[in-house]
Design an enzyme around this catalytic site. Structure first.
Site: not given
Ligand SMILES: [Zn+2]
Length: 333
Positions: A201, A204
């Site tokens: 990740h 974001e």
């Molecule tokens: Zn996610």
């Protein structure tokens, strides 16, 4: 010509980015709550408020609140098994042929389960789902970034446990701060030395440098990567190195990773040859399906069936499935 909803539904798909705890269907949540002795709102509308993030969440933290609601129900082997099975049942409705379901084993120890027991339970759910539905699946294990390096290392060590199957790769999830790839360098070095496939990740929030740091640390895939909009100069390298971006349109707007469609980089990345893919992230928390996410992208950008076949092929090629699985599924993609 823009793809139709029917064509979307019929397209065989691959989903790379789906969280176990954020994707359990409401009837299954009711079953899990009953088994755990947890009282739920009687009306579905009231329950939906608890398990779904607002379309307009204040930020990533507000988006994460529904997870705290569901986690107490996911503390036994039977619950984890059922949750994994439930998601494959939903995947079949999206005509998904292969998917990777991710979860953080350390979030499921409150009932006394060990990490290997947790992973084995999820795996049993996947195996049962593979038997009953036309979907193949693997698990990705997540380290949570609010946890210590040492705690996350215990998750990485699970990959060396010969008794566990269906373990396809590793991820770091949860709240993202600037410079996390550097902070978790000992974890990422271990992942690299063990040759565990890595997705992270990153990007974001507003932190484009995290995406570059994640790739430098060995990630072949990036979860979300929305902040790439700020560093178009990096796109030719991403395309050349076949870095794959796991985007999730509904979630990306809910978490405020992006504010307006004009700023959402999906189509620009696609046009630049960067390997973008479409994912749900969290079916329940984002109240969506993979068909819905494909339709959203089709509506926004007028993409054709050929475009979607290309995007699906990117997902197939970037998946962490075994060579054997790849050969079996290759015809479809
Ligand atoms: Zn996610």
């Amino acid at each position: 010509m823009r793809i139709t909803r029917l064509e979307i539904e019929q397209l065989p798909k691959v989903e790379l980015h789906c969280h176990l705890d954020g994707s359990i269907a409401m009837p299954t949540i009711r079953r899990l709550a009953q088994q755990a002795g947890i009282e739920l709102p009687v009306s579905d509308d009231d329950l939906r408020q608890k398990i779904t993030a607002p379309q307009d969440a204040d930020n990533l933290l507000a988006y994460l609140a529904p997870f705290d609601f569901v986690l107490p129900m996911l503390q036994t082997e039977a619950a984890l098994e059922l949750a994994a099975y439930d998601i494959l049942e939903q995947a079949q409705k999206d005509n998904i042929r292969y998917m990777e379901i991710r979860f953080a084993p350390t979030l499921h120890t409150a009932g006394g389960l060990t990490l290997p027991q947790i992973v084995a339970a999820v795996t049993r759910g996947l195996v049962a789902g593979e038997r009953d539905f036309q979907v193949k699946a693997n698990a990705l294990l997540c380290g949570m970034r609010h946890e210590s390096v040492d705690s996350i290392l215990t998750v990485v060590e699970l990959f060396a446990d010969g008794g566990l199957t269906h373990l396809a790769g590793f991820d770091l999830a949860g709240v993202e701060v600037d410079g996390f790839p550097e902070h978790f360098a000992p974890v990422l070095e271990k992942v690299r030395s063990e040759q565990i496939p890595l997705t992270l990740h990153a990007g974001e929030c507003g932190c484009a440098q995290n995406v570059l740091g994640a790739i430098k640390a060995g990630a072949s895939r990036i979860g979300h990567g929305v902040a790439l909009k700020d560093i178009p100069e990096s796109w030719p390298d991403l395309a050349a190195n076949k870095i794959t971006i796991e985007m999730a349109p509904t979630s990306n707007f809910q978490t405020k990773a992006v504010d307006t469609l004009a700023n959402y980089p999906f189509k620009k990345l696609f046009d630049a040859g960067v390997r973008v893919t479409i994912n749900t992230d969290n079916r329940t928390v984002s109240d969506t399906t993979l068909n819905d996410e494909y339709e959203k992208i089709a509506d926004w950008y007028d993409l054709s069936e050929t475009d979607f076949r290309q995007i699906t092929r990117y997902a197939f090629e970037a998946s962490f499935m075994s060579q054997e699985q790849r050969e079996l599924l290759a015809k479809e993609f």
